[in-house]
Structure formats: C-alpha cells, structure tokens
Design an enzyme around this catalytic site. Structure first.
Site, mmCIF file in Angstrom:
data_model
loop_
_atom_site.group_PDB
_atom_site.id
_atom_site.type_symbol
_atom_site.label_atom_id
_atom_site.label_comp_id
_atom_site.label_asym_id
_atom_site.label_seq_id
_atom_site.Cartn_x
_atom_site.Cartn_y
_atom_site.Cartn_z
ATOM 1 N N SER A 242 41.057 43.918 34.145
ATOM 2 C CA SER A 242 40.495 44.893 33.207
ATOM 3 C C SER A 242 40.383 46.316 33.740
ATOM 4 O O SER A 242 40.008 47.217 32.992
ATOM 5 C CB SER A 242 39.117 44.423 32.725
ATOM 6 O OG SER A 242 38.196 44.370 33.788
ATOM 7 N N LYS A 287 29.639 45.955 30.520
ATOM 8 C CA LYS A 287 30.365 47.018 31.211
ATOM 9 C C LYS A 287 29.857 48.396 30.791
ATOM 10 O O LYS A 287 29.778 49.312 31.614
ATOM 11 C CB LYS A 287 31.865 46.884 30.952
ATOM 12 C CG LYS A 287 32.470 45.680 31.669
ATOM 13 C CD LYS A 287 33.946 45.506 31.393
ATOM 14 C CE LYS A 287 34.488 44.325 32.202
ATOM 15 N NZ LYS A 287 35.914 44.073 31.962
#
Length: 348
Positions: A242, A287
């Site tokens: 990611s 996140k």
C-alpha cells in the site's frame, strides 16, 4: 441469612466468575489500529528511506509520508474478549474476523512472508512508475521467487530463474504468466523458457486444479527491473503493497528540481502499478488517523477508497483523490502554487 438470599448471592458470584473468565478467553478476531508513519523523503535510523546513486538528485522539504496499520491477534496469538470489546468501542481502531487477515491455511509467518514479497514488488513497481512519469527508459524481467512443495513447478523451476516466455510468448509481466497458465486446462502442458545462470532452458509443466478448480503450477514470481541508475528503498519491517504511491512520489521529488510538497506534510496511501495506476487499500480509517497524528494536513487517497474515507476523515485532514501518479503530481502542484484543480474525495 435466608436460603433464598444465599442462593442469589452464590448465583451472582458464579455469573460474575464466568464473566471474568469469559472476558479473558481467546476470540477469533484481529484488532487493527493506526501504525507508524514514515517520511519517504526523510530518514529512518539516520539512513535515507530513498537513496539514489548514478543520477542527479535535488533537495526536498516537508514530508511525503507512507502510513501503516498495526494488528493485534492472529492464530498464534489470539486476543481475548476484553481486548475485542475495547476495540469495538474505540473509533480509531477496527475489530475484524481473524480470517480477514489470516485466511484458512495461512499462519502469521506465511502472511508476513507474503507481505514482504508484496512490499518488494511494490517498491519495484513504484520505481518503474516514477521513471515512466519522467520518461526514463528501463528493462523489465520476471523471475521465480519460490515454488510450492508438491506442486508441478517444485523441482523444475528454481529460485532466480528468469522467465523469458510462456508457450513461446514473451513474459512481459507476472500477470501475463499467470493468465497464460490459467488459459490451460489441468493436465495440459505449459512450456516455460527460462534463463538459469548462463543457460536457456525449456521447462514443461502440467498444471493441476486448485481448490477453486483453476489451473496452477505452484510458482511465486517477482518482477524485477533493470534501471539505468540505483534506487534503494529502506523501510525496515513495513510490509504489504500500500505504500507504492508514496514511494513513487518520493523518488520523483528527489529526481526533479523544486519541492513538490511546498514544505507541507503530505501523507497518503495506495498501491501502484508500473503504469502509475493507483489502487485501493485496506485500513483506510486507521491510516488517516495515523497520518493526522503525524502532523499531516493533506492525505492522498485512492479513488476507490474515497467514499469510505469520507465517513471517517479526522478533523484537519484534507482528502485529495488520486487516480494515478500523474494525477497526484498535478494535485500537489496545484496545492503548492494555488493554480489548477485539486481533485477532492466525494461521499458515495
């Protein structure tokens, strides 16, 4: 004390005891929480996250931070019910079924190994995407990372083999190799041409059927690139794919004059392929919390994560939609100069 009161007290004690015992029993869930952030144009343990040699580089400022998700739990270290309950009431974390992170047959070691491979592939794709954005040519090869024991490729393909072609067609990338194998029926012959050391060899394999009926040969591949200069990425124990977008932006920032952050603290996430297409990721809510806690004010968000992100965006964090690496560069230019359009996430 009457017998009835004594009975009620004893019953209450046993219920309480059972509740306490139950609270510490392991449950098949995993807690996801904000993990550490790392500035891709900064340092880790006094070493640059991105090092470039053999090519001119330029000063950078601000931050282009990758964000991570930490997890607690798993088959070998299950959390207890009390930990899960705390997670369910904490808006900054998520509690998900264990099989979401650890599908049946994949233990923590296997997941960590796969995450390490994904991180390596992500770094290579990020380098390629950055060079494509800058119109700098390079070569691409597909190599064998490992084979599965007992599967057709076991003992026939070897770690480090460079796959030149499959059924006579050039192996342009690992997806092509996988698609070519899947185009066969189990038992049919598929021919790999590989370079092993100084030799070129033809290796014939007969795919078997996987649990879902699809043909497989049991080979884990890795795309490698031959770049015209060295780009080294150092992120310690971070795994998964990611961080691709942020790696690419960090490389671009170092290879181009000017500072694309404008001195701001930018964070973001998203997988990236060699053509610069940004893909969705998991754990977007955690996140974003990690990004805001690190001081970021702008968060580059994959387009496919925008709707989910809008539901949980922390106060003070601006979401910027990123479909491609090129779009992200244009958005940062617009933020820095005040000219142009900054694409925003919209609620679904």
């Amino acid at each position: 004390m009457s017998r009835r009161v004594l009975t009620l007290l004893l019953a209450g004690f046993f219920v309480l005891a059972l509740g306490v015992v139950g609270a510490f029993r392991p449950v098949p869930y995993v807690v996801l929480s904000p993990g550490p952030t790392e500035n891709t144009i900064g340092d880790i343990d006094k070493k640059p996250v991105i090092s470039i040699s053999g090519r001119q580089t330029y000063p950078t400022s601000g931050a282009l931070s990758l964000v991570t998700v930490a997890y607690q739990g798993g088959p070998a270290a299950q959390i207890d019910l009390l930990t899960a309950l705390r997670g369910w009431i904490d808006p900054t974390v998520a509690v998900v079924p264990q099989e979401t992170i650890f599908p049946p047959g994949r233990d923590a070691k296997k997941v960590d190994e796969e995450n390490a491979v994904e991180m390596t592939n992500s770094q290579d794709s990020a380098k390629a995407a950055a060079l494509n954005e800058l119109k700098i040519p390079y070569e691409r090869v597909v190599t064998v990372l490992s084979t599965e024991q007992g599967k057709p490729a076991d003992g026939k393909l070897q770690k480090g083999d460079q796959i030149n072609s499959v059924d006579g067609k050039p192996a342009t990338d690992s997806q092509f190799v996988g698609d070519t194998v899947k185009a066969h029926k189990p038992g049919e012959t598929v021919t790999f041409n590989v370079t092993r050391g100084s030799q070129k060899l033809d290796v014939s394999l007969q795919p078997i059927a996987s649990k879902d009926g699809k043909p497989l040969v049991g080979v884990l591949m890795q795309e490698k690139f031959k770049f015209p200069f060295d780009v080294t990425i150092n992120v310690g124990d971070v795994g998964g794919p990611s961080a691709g977008l942020m790696f690419s932006l960090g490389i671009l920032d170092k290879l181009t004059p000017g500072e694309i952050t404008g001195g701001k603290r930018i964070a973001g996430t998203g997988t990236i392929d060699t053509e610069g297409q940004v893909g969705p990721i998991g754990g977007i809510a955690q996140k974003m919390v990690g990004a805001r806690d690190s001081g970021a004010t702008v968060f580059l968000t994959p387009a496919d994560n925008c709707a989910e992100a809008m539901k949980a965006v922390p106060e003070g964090l601006r979401l910027v939609k990123a479909d491609t690496l090129h779009d992200a560069v244009l958005a940062l230019d617009a933020l820095r100069t005040g000219k142009g359009i900054v694409p925003a996430c919209e609620a679904g």
